[in-house]
Design a protein around this motif. Sequence first.
Motif, PDB file in Angstrom:
ATOM      1  N   GLU A  32       0.951  -1.307   0.122  1.00 27.78           N
ATOM      2  CA  GLU A  32      -0.048  -0.056  -0.002  1.00 27.78           C
ATOM      3  C   GLU A  32       0.999   1.526  -0.036  1.00 27.78           C
ATOM      4  O   GLU A  32       1.897   1.170   0.568  1.00 27.78           O
ATOM      5  N   GLU A  41      -4.806   5.420   2.967  1.00 27.11           N
ATOM      6  CA  GLU A  41      -4.230   4.502   1.839  1.00 27.11           C
ATOM      7  C   GLU A  41      -4.461   5.123   0.570  1.00 27.11           C
ATOM      8  O   GLU A  41      -5.667   5.083  -0.058  1.00 27.11           O
ATOM      9  N   ASN A  76      -2.594   0.969  -3.887  1.00 30.44           N
ATOM     10  CA  ASN A  76      -2.257  -0.068  -3.719  1.00 30.44           C
ATOM     11  C   ASN A  76      -1.827  -0.976  -4.540  1.00 30.44           C
ATOM     12  O   ASN A  76      -2.578  -0.864  -5.860  1.00 30.44           O
TER      13      ASN A  76
HETATM   14 MG    MG Z   1      -7.173  -1.382   1.044  1.00 30.24          MG
END
Ligand code: MG
Length: 409
Positions: A211, A260, A263
């Motif tokens: 991530e 985040e 990813n």
């Molecule tokens: Mg995620």
Amino acid sequence: MKQSQLFTKTRREAPKDEVATNAQLLIRAGYVHKEMAGVYSFLPLGLRALNKIVGIIREEMDAIGGQEVSLAALQDKKAWEASGRWSDDVIDVWFKTSLKNGGELGLGTTHEEPLTALMKDHIRSFRDLPAAVYQFQTKFRNETRAKSGIMRGREFLMKDLYSFNVDEKAHAEFYEKAKAAYVRIFDRLGIGDKTYVTFASGGSFSKYSHEFQTVSEAGEDTIYVHEGKRIAVNKEVLNDEVLDNLGLKRGDLVEMKAIETGNIFTLGARYSEALGLSYKDAEGKSVPVFMGSYGIGPGRAMGAIVELLSDERGLVWPESVAPFGVHLVALFDEGGAVKRAADELYAKLTEEGVEVLYDDRDASAGEKFGDADLIGIPKRYVISAKTLKDGHVEVKDRATGKVSMERFS
Ligand code: MG
Ligand code: ATP
């Protein structure tokens, strides 16, 4: 662009139900409009900034060999039944609907299944590999928590790239290239120094996924950062075995909240096997294609930039993302000399290729400066009777507040 023509207005207050700093500021500055919880429309300034982000990501995806497509949002359930992901128990954020003459459809939450199915028409032999295919496309997810403004939309733009390789080794090489491209993207977006490559759960194939976590109190994730190595471990996978594996000591890690923002994932043959995407190798043997997926949310990135860089007076954009490079603020005088000078400077800058928002409105200095602070364009040029008298224009840097005088002729 002349600000007198811009249809959007700034406002003092964000809607009462908006709790996220990013959306509050973006709404007040006229960048986005909130339709309902988790659903935002982009207005001219917001779309310009979003498109700058999209442009940066596109350049970096093209640079690693990505080819751009645009897949449909409406999803045929067949492909998803084949992978076992049509069920709401497996993907719990599906929006589903049905056709008038019967038959269920889904609104795409992600695109592994349809793209894998599509690639069957194009990949036959090892000579057709590798391939890297990406899009900027609207995803729909029935998110339960929608309290993070444009960072967690129920409808949002995603750049998703999918890689197709002959085997794990070829995949790993591409994966490293994609990881480096992501690092460059966050650097170019002005949040690279706060963004960490983070070890996260790998799903069915590999031990880890990566991530890209941007440190912020507004984040929903918790990560453990090793500042020296510029890496982090997601709380979800943090345990003694993982630490051993990565050669990290718990005592060297600092717990932080993070967003985040990206990813990347090794998928292996999970989808190619389920959907029958295989190629013939040099010996004529049929082998499932080895896949990876690489996501990033331009809207979430925009929200993260706002969370990180804005101040008490409003938005602060890095040059690479700002909707305009220069905010030309003219404080008109009675005689019209300021207007003439400002018109001239606007024409000159525009001719030089500078993107200028020209505040030519009939408004007070206070209102103009307040709006300029809120809108957050990196460089402000002020022309007034005072600056003109000694042949200058005042230049103010939005981020640092530094003021300088430039000769105006
Ligand atoms: Mg995620
Ligand atoms: P999260 O864990 O935050 O729910 P995710 O792991 O489901 O996200 P992915 O499916 O990997 O997210 O999506 C790829 C990228 O798309 C994310 O890294 C993020 O930048 C962006 N993204 C995901 N969900 C949203 C959303 N609801 N609104 C805006 N951007 C999103």
